[in-house]
Design a protein around this motif. Structure first.
Motif, PDB file in Angstrom:
ATOM      1  N   LYS A 117     116.748  24.466  45.623  1.00 37.62           N
ATOM      2  CA  LYS A 117     117.938  25.241  45.248  1.00 37.62           C
ATOM      3  C   LYS A 117     117.830  26.678  45.734  1.00 37.62           C
ATOM      4  O   LYS A 117     118.782  27.251  46.239  1.00 37.62           O
ATOM      5  N   ALA A 118     116.641  27.267  45.573  1.00 35.31           N
ATOM      6  CA  ALA A 118     116.478  28.705  45.848  1.00 35.31           C
ATOM      7  C   ALA A 118     116.451  29.015  47.342  1.00 35.31           C
ATOM      8  O   ALA A 118     116.925  30.063  47.772  1.00 35.31           O
ATOM      9  N   LEU A 119     115.882  28.086  48.106  1.00 32.51           N
ATOM     10  CA  LEU A 119     115.649  28.387  49.526  1.00 32.51           C
ATOM     11  C   LEU A 119     116.921  28.158  50.342  1.00 32.51           C
ATOM     12  O   LEU A 119     117.365  27.018  50.503  1.00 32.51           O
ATOM     13  N   VAL A 120     117.498  29.240  50.838  1.00 35.15           N
ATOM     14  CA  VAL A 120     118.645  29.139  51.736  1.00 35.15           C
ATOM     15  C   VAL A 120     118.157  29.588  53.108  1.00 35.15           C
ATOM     16  O   VAL A 120     117.881  30.770  53.333  1.00 35.15           O
ATOM     17  N   VAL A 121     118.015  28.616  54.007  1.00 28.53           N
ATOM     18  CA  VAL A 121     117.460  28.892  55.334  1.00 28.53           C
ATOM     19  C   VAL A 121     118.363  29.864  56.082  1.00 28.53           C
ATOM     20  O   VAL A 121     119.583  29.726  56.062  1.00 28.53           O
ATOM     21  N   GLY A 122     117.758  30.862  56.693  1.00 28.27           N
ATOM     22  CA  GLY A 122     118.545  31.759  57.544  1.00 28.27           C
ATOM     23  C   GLY A 122     118.198  33.223  57.355  1.00 28.27           C
ATOM     24  O   GLY A 122     117.208  33.569  56.716  1.00 28.27           O
ATOM     25  N   ARG A 123     119.054  34.051  57.920  1.00 24.32           N
ATOM     26  CA  ARG A 123     118.856  35.496  57.943  1.00 24.32           C
ATOM     27  C   ARG A 123     119.625  36.112  56.786  1.00 24.32           C
ATOM     28  O   ARG A 123     120.809  35.849  56.607  1.00 24.32           O
ATOM     29  N   HIS A 124     118.925  36.889  55.952  1.00 17.79           N
ATOM     30  CA  HIS A 124     119.545  37.512  54.786  1.00 17.79           C
ATOM     31  C   HIS A 124     119.283  39.012  54.798  1.00 17.79           C
ATOM     32  O   HIS A 124     118.359  39.481  55.439  1.00 17.79           O
TER      33      HIS A 124
ATOM     34  N   ASP B 214     110.595  28.779  41.916  1.00 18.52           N
ATOM     35  CA  ASP B 214     112.020  29.102  42.089  1.00 18.52           C
ATOM     36  C   ASP B 214     112.268  30.566  41.742  1.00 18.52           C
ATOM     37  O   ASP B 214     112.852  31.328  42.518  1.00 18.52           O
ATOM     38  N   SER B 215     111.758  30.964  40.580  1.00 13.87           N
ATOM     39  CA  SER B 215     111.917  32.350  40.132  1.00 13.87           C
ATOM     40  C   SER B 215     111.176  33.325  41.049  1.00 13.87           C
ATOM     41  O   SER B 215     111.675  34.398  41.385  1.00 13.87           O
ATOM     42  N   LEU B 216     109.958  32.947  41.472  1.00  9.00           N
ATOM     43  CA  LEU B 216     109.192  33.827  42.359  1.00  9.00           C
ATOM     44  C   LEU B 216     109.859  33.978  43.716  1.00  9.00           C
ATOM     45  O   LEU B 216     109.848  35.058  44.308  1.00  9.00           O
ATOM     46  N   TRP B 217     110.435  32.880  44.209  1.00  7.73           N
ATOM     47  CA  TRP B 217     111.124  32.947  45.501  1.00  7.73           C
ATOM     48  C   TRP B 217     112.257  33.978  45.443  1.00  7.73           C
ATOM     49  O   TRP B 217     112.399  34.819  46.333  1.00  7.73           O
ATOM     50  N   HIS B 218     113.064  33.913  44.380  1.00  7.10           N
ATOM     51  CA  HIS B 218     114.172  34.873  44.230  1.00  7.10           C
ATOM     52  C   HIS B 218     113.637  36.299  44.187  1.00  7.10           C
ATOM     53  O   HIS B 218     114.196  37.205  44.804  1.00  7.10           O
ATOM     54  N   MET B 219     112.532  36.480  43.439  1.00  4.45           N
ATOM     55  CA  MET B 219     111.966  37.820  43.287  1.00  4.45           C
ATOM     56  C   MET B 219     111.454  38.339  44.631  1.00  4.45           C
ATOM     57  O   MET B 219     111.702  39.490  45.001  1.00  4.45           O
ATOM     58  N   ILE B 220     110.758  37.479  45.381  1.00  2.61           N
ATOM     59  CA  ILE B 220     110.222  37.892  46.687  1.00  2.61           C
ATOM     60  C   ILE B 220     111.380  38.172  47.657  1.00  2.61           C
ATOM     61  O   ILE B 220     111.365  39.165  48.392  1.00  2.61           O
ATOM     62  N   ALA B 221     112.387  37.307  47.633  1.00  3.69           N
ATOM     63  CA  ALA B 221     113.545  37.508  48.516  1.00  3.69           C
ATOM     64  C   ALA B 221     114.226  38.838  48.194  1.00  3.69           C
ATOM     65  O   ALA B 221     114.564  39.612  49.100  1.00  3.69           O
TER      66      ALA B 221
ATOM     67  N   GLU C 255     115.991  44.468  51.680  1.00  2.00           N
ATOM     68  CA  GLU C 255     116.272  45.769  52.305  1.00  2.00           C
ATOM     69  C   GLU C 255     115.623  45.901  53.681  1.00  2.00           C
ATOM     70  O   GLU C 255     115.965  46.804  54.447  1.00  2.00           O
ATOM     71  N   TYR C 256     114.645  45.025  53.989  1.00  2.00           N
ATOM     72  CA  TYR C 256     113.997  45.061  55.307  1.00  2.00           C
ATOM     73  C   TYR C 256     114.554  43.984  56.233  1.00  2.00           C
ATOM     74  O   TYR C 256     114.149  43.873  57.385  1.00  2.00           O
ATOM     75  N   GLY C 257     115.474  43.163  55.702  1.00  2.00           N
ATOM     76  CA  GLY C 257     115.967  42.020  56.460  1.00  2.00           C
ATOM     77  C   GLY C 257     115.030  40.847  56.242  1.00  2.00           C
ATOM     78  O   GLY C 257     113.823  40.963  56.424  1.00  2.00           O
ATOM     79  N   LEU C 258     115.578  39.726  55.770  1.00  2.00           N
ATOM     80  CA  LEU C 258     114.750  38.570  55.413  1.00  2.00           C
ATOM     81  C   LEU C 258     115.134  37.359  56.251  1.00  2.00           C
ATOM     82  O   LEU C 258     116.307  37.018  56.388  1.00  2.00           O
ATOM     83  N   ASP C 259     114.105  36.735  56.801  1.00  2.00           N
ATOM     84  CA  ASP C 259     114.282  35.467  57.509  1.00  2.00           C
ATOM     85  C   ASP C 259     113.629  34.386  56.648  1.00  2.00           C
ATOM     86  O   ASP C 259     112.406  34.364  56.502  1.00  2.00           O
ATOM     87  N   ALA C 260     114.441  33.523  56.019  1.00  2.00           N
ATOM     88  CA  ALA C 260     113.926  32.523  55.090  1.00  2.00           C
ATOM     89  C   ALA C 260     113.929  31.144  55.726  1.00  2.00           C
ATOM     90  O   ALA C 260     114.838  30.814  56.493  1.00  2.00           O
ATOM     91  N   GLY C 261     112.937  30.352  55.398  1.00  2.00           N
ATOM     92  CA  GLY C 261     112.893  28.988  55.944  1.00  2.00           C
ATOM     93  C   GLY C 261     111.714  28.207  55.401  1.00  2.00           C
ATOM     94  O   GLY C 261     111.093  28.623  54.414  1.00  2.00           O
ATOM     95  N   HIS C 262     111.453  27.076  55.992  1.00  2.00           N
ATOM     96  CA  HIS C 262     110.302  26.288  55.582  1.00  2.00           C
ATOM     97  C   HIS C 262     109.621  25.687  56.795  1.00  2.00           C
ATOM     98  O   HIS C 262     110.238  25.481  57.842  1.00  2.00           O
ATOM     99  N   VAL C 263     108.339  25.437  56.648  1.00  2.00           N
ATOM    100  CA  VAL C 263     107.553  24.822  57.706  1.00  2.00           C
ATOM    101  C   VAL C 263     106.734  23.685  57.079  1.00  2.00           C
ATOM    102  O   VAL C 263     106.604  23.611  55.852  1.00  2.00           O
TER     103      VAL C 263
END
Ligand code: ZN
Lengths: 102, 209
Positions: B14-21, B185-192, B197-205
Motif C-alpha cells: 500500500k505504502a510503496l508508490v513506484v516513481g519520482r516524488h 508501512d509506517s517507517l516507509w511513510h516516515m522515510i519518504a 524535499e530532496y526529491g525521492l525515487d521510490a521503487g523495489h528490487v
C-alpha cells in the motif's frame, strides 16, 4: 542523556530502559537462612521491596532494548547524571561466563 | 485435507508508490528501495558456544561472523552483527534451502529464528541520503565513523532497526535497513517524508539476481 553501551557505543538514553538498583541480591535460602522461616520472609521482603533512595553514585541495571538487547550495569551519579562506567551484566551474551541473576 | 499455498506479499504494497516524488524534476536526491525476495535468519550462540558458532559459520560462509557492530559480506550471504554473540544471516531467497543449511550447520550450538518474512529490507541511497536519514536516525553516519561494512542496532521512529552500510556498483553509499514487517508501512511513510524535499525515487528490487 547519552549512555555508552559496551557493545554498541554511545547512544541516546531513549534506546534504554531503566530497571533500578543492581545491588540487591536474591536470598539464597540454603546459605543465608537455612533454619528460620522468619529470616527467609524478611530477606525476600527486603529483596523485592526495599530500595535505598541514593543521592550520589549508584549501580543500576539498564536494558539496551533499542539496540543490542543486552542487560547492562551502569555506575551513575544520580545527582549529576554522570555515568562512571557501563559494563555488560552477567549473562549478557551467552558466551560470557558470568552467572545470570546477580 | 485441503492444500494450502502461501503467497508472499510485500508489507509495503500500500505504502510503496513506484516513481519520482517530491521536490524537483531531475535526478532524485534520495533513492529508496524495498528489497524483496530475501532470506534472513537470526543466529544466537548458546551459552559458552560463541567460538563454536563462529567456527561453524566460517566453515559454511567462508568468513567469521562479526564480533563488533559490523557487516561482513561472504559469497552466499551477508552476516550482520545484531548483539553480543548473535548475528543476522542475510541472503537472496531460495525456498527453504538457506534455513535448512543453517539449521544443519548450527545444530546444538546456536539457536535460529527465521526472519525472512519478519523483517522488511530497505535500501537508502543517493547524494542526499544522509541528509534525509539525519532526520530520523541518531547514528553518526559520517564516512569516517560509519564506513562501508559498519553496522548498528538502533531505534528508528520508536522501533528497532538494523542498519549497515554497503556500496553500489559506482562505489556510492547504500544504507541497508532491516525493520519489523509490521512497522515497515509506517517507517516507509516516515522515510519518504524525510526525503521529499530532496526529491525521492521510490521503487523495489529483488535480492535474487
Ligand atoms: Zn547496546
Amino acid at each position: 542523556m547519552r549512555i555508552a553501551c559496551p557493545f554498541c557505543g554511545e547512544r541516546d538514553s531513549s534506546e534504554f530502559s531503566y530497571l533500578g538498583d543492581a545491588s540487591p541480591k536474591r536470598p539464597n535460602f540454603a546459605v543465608d537462612s537455612p533454619n528460620s522461616p522468619a529470616e527467609i520472609e524478611d530477606a525476600v521482603f527486603d529483596y523485592v521491596y526495599l530500595r535505598a533512595n541514593v543521592a550520589g553514585d549508584m549501580r543500576e541495571y539498564w536494558y539496551h532494548g533499542g539496540g543490542c538487547r543486552s542487560w547492562l550495569i551502569a555506575e551513575r551519579n544520580t545527582v549529576t547524571h554522570e555515568f562512571k562506567s557501563v559494563t555488560a551484566a552477567p549473562g549478557a551474551g551467552a558466551a560470557l561466563a558470568g552467572q545470570a541473576g546477580e | 485435507m485441503p492444500d494450502f499455498t502461501w503467497e508472499t506479499q510485500s508489507p509495503l504494497r500500500k505504502a510503496l508508490v513506484v516513481g519520482r516524488h517530491g521536490a524537483g524534476t531531475g535526478a532524485a536526491g534520495v533513492t529508496l528501495r524495498e528489497v524483496r525476495d530475501i532470506a534472513l535468519v537470526q543466529v544466537m550462540a548458546r551459552r559458552g558456544q560463541a567460538a563454536a558458532t563462529a567456527k561453524a559459520a566460517k566453515k559454511l560462509f567462508g568468513v567469521e561472523p562479526p564480533t563488533s557492530p559490523k557487516a561482513v559480506t561472504a559469497k552466499t550471504a551477508t552476516l550482520i552483527w545484531s548483539g553480543a554473540d548473535q548475528f543476522l544471516a542475510f541472503a537472496p531467497h531460495s525456498g527453504d534451502e538457506f534455513y535448512a543449511k543453517l539449521a544443519d550447520t548450527f545444530a546444538g550450538i546456536a539457536s535460529l529464528s527465521d526472519q525472512s518474512d519478519g523483517r522488511c529490507a530497505l535500501h537508502i541511497s543517493g547524494p542526499r541520503a544522509r541528509d534525509a536519514m539525519a532526520k530520523f536516525c541518531a547514528l553518526d553516519l559520517h564516512d569516517t565513523v560509519f564506513p562501508v561494512g559498519a553496522a548498528a542496532s538502533t531505534a528508528i521512529d520508536h522501533t528497532n532497526a538494523s542498519v549497515w552500510r554497503s556500496a553500489d556498483e559506482a562505489g556510492e553509499a547504500v544504507y541497508n535497513l532491516l525493520v519489523f514487517t509490521s512497522f515497515s508501512d509506517s517507517l516507509w511513510h516516515m522515510i519518504a517524508d524525510a526525503a521529499l524535499e530532496y526529491g525521492l525515487d521510490a521503487g523495489h528490487v529483488s535480492a535474487v539476481q
